[in-house]
Design a protein around this motif. Structure first.
Motif, short mmCIF file in Angstrom:
data_model
loop_
_atom_site.label_atom_id
_atom_site.label_comp_id
_atom_site.label_asym_id
_atom_site.label_seq_id
_atom_site.Cartn_x
_atom_site.Cartn_y
_atom_site.Cartn_z
N ARG A 51 0.84 -1.21 0.00
CA ARG A 51 0.00 0.00 0.00
C ARG A 51 0.87 1.25 0.00
NH1 ARG A 51 -2.56 0.39 6.05
NH2 ARG A 51 -0.57 0.39 7.12
N PRO A 52 0.51 2.20 -0.86
CA PRO A 52 1.30 3.43 -0.94
C PRO A 52 1.08 4.31 0.29
CG PRO A 52 -0.38 3.31 -2.70
CD PRO A 52 -0.53 2.11 -1.85
N ALA A 53 2.09 5.07 0.63
CA ALA A 53 2.00 5.96 1.80
C ALA A 53 0.89 6.99 1.62
CB ALA A 53 3.34 6.65 2.04
N TRP A 54 0.66 7.44 0.39
CA TRP A 54 -0.39 8.43 0.16
C TRP A 54 -1.77 7.84 0.41
CZ3 TRP A 54 -3.54 6.77 -3.67
CH2 TRP A 54 -2.99 5.99 -4.69
N ALA A 55 -1.93 6.52 0.23
CA ALA A 55 -3.22 5.88 0.53
C ALA A 55 -3.44 5.84 2.04
CB ALA A 55 -3.27 4.48 -0.07
N ALA A 57 -2.16 8.06 4.11
CA ALA A 57 -2.46 9.46 4.45
C ALA A 57 -3.91 9.79 4.11
CB ALA A 57 -1.51 10.39 3.72
N ALA A 58 -4.41 9.26 3.00
CA ALA A 58 -5.81 9.48 2.62
C ALA A 58 -6.76 8.87 3.65
CB ALA A 58 -6.08 8.89 1.24
N THR A 59 -6.37 7.74 4.22
CA THR A 59 -7.17 7.14 5.29
C THR A 59 -7.25 8.09 6.48
OG1 THR A 59 -6.47 4.94 4.59
CG2 THR A 59 -7.42 5.13 6.79
N GLY A 90 -10.94 11.51 0.81
CA GLY A 90 -9.96 10.61 1.43
C GLY A 90 -10.34 9.15 1.27
N VAL A 93 -9.74 8.16 -2.45
CA VAL A 93 -8.30 8.03 -2.75
C VAL A 93 -7.74 6.78 -2.08
CG1 VAL A 93 -6.03 9.10 -2.35
CG2 VAL A 93 -7.95 10.48 -3.16
N GLN A 94 -8.12 6.53 -0.84
CA GLN A 94 -7.68 5.32 -0.14
C GLN A 94 -8.12 4.07 -0.90
OE1 GLN A 94 -8.79 4.46 4.17
NE2 GLN A 94 -10.30 3.32 3.02
N GLY A 97 -6.11 3.54 -4.04
CA GLY A 97 -4.78 3.00 -3.75
C GLY A 97 -4.81 1.54 -3.36
#
Length: 140
Positions: A51-55, A57-59, A90, A93-94, A97
């Motif tokens: 899982r990407p870090a931005w996902a 962060a979206a959580t 969010g 986006v989560q 991802g």
């Protein structure tokens, strides 16, 4: 300002509790130690690794935005609409991802897919509720 029906306050409190539970789950997820991760099934370990870090962060945006937005509903503030829209963003986006880029559906299984679908539906419903409340003059 128009009178707010009693059901609105009940729904806002339940939604706040739902989002607080989301924050608890988010923090529990972030606090998983390497030893605890090693105890997870291989598919879940792969999901965590992919899982990407931005996902992630979206959580955080989704759950913290949900809490703040629900507090805004309880305080009858118009900014709740914007905050709940950010929370929904969010969630989307989560999900992108986790389920599009990483194929989390096959890694996490059908229960995770159903749970994320419920989260998405609740996020949509909360935004619609906030928009309705704003249109009816329940929010200032």
């Amino acid at each position: 300002m128009n009178a707010v029906p009693a059901w609105f306050k009940v729904v806002a409190v339940l939604a706040l509790l739902w989002n607080v539970l989301g924050c608890v789950a988010f923090f529990a997820d972030l606090r998983l130690s390497p030893a605890e991760l090693a105890q997870l099934p291989e598919a879940q370990q792969a999901l965590y690794a992919a899982r990407p870090a931005w996902a992630v962060a979206a959580t955080g945006l989704a759950v913290f935005g949900g809490v703040l937005g629900c507090l805004g509903l309880l305080l009858r503030r118009k900014w709740a609409v914007v905050v709940l829209a950010l929370s929904l963003l969010g969630i989307v986006v989560q999900d992108f991802g986790l389920f599009v880029l990483v194929d989390g559906a096959s890694l996490a299984g059908p229960v995770a897919v159903v749970m994320q679908a419920v989260v998405l539906l609740v996020g949509i419903a909360l935004l619609l509720l906030a928009r309705k409340a704003s249109a009816r003059g329940w929010l200032v």
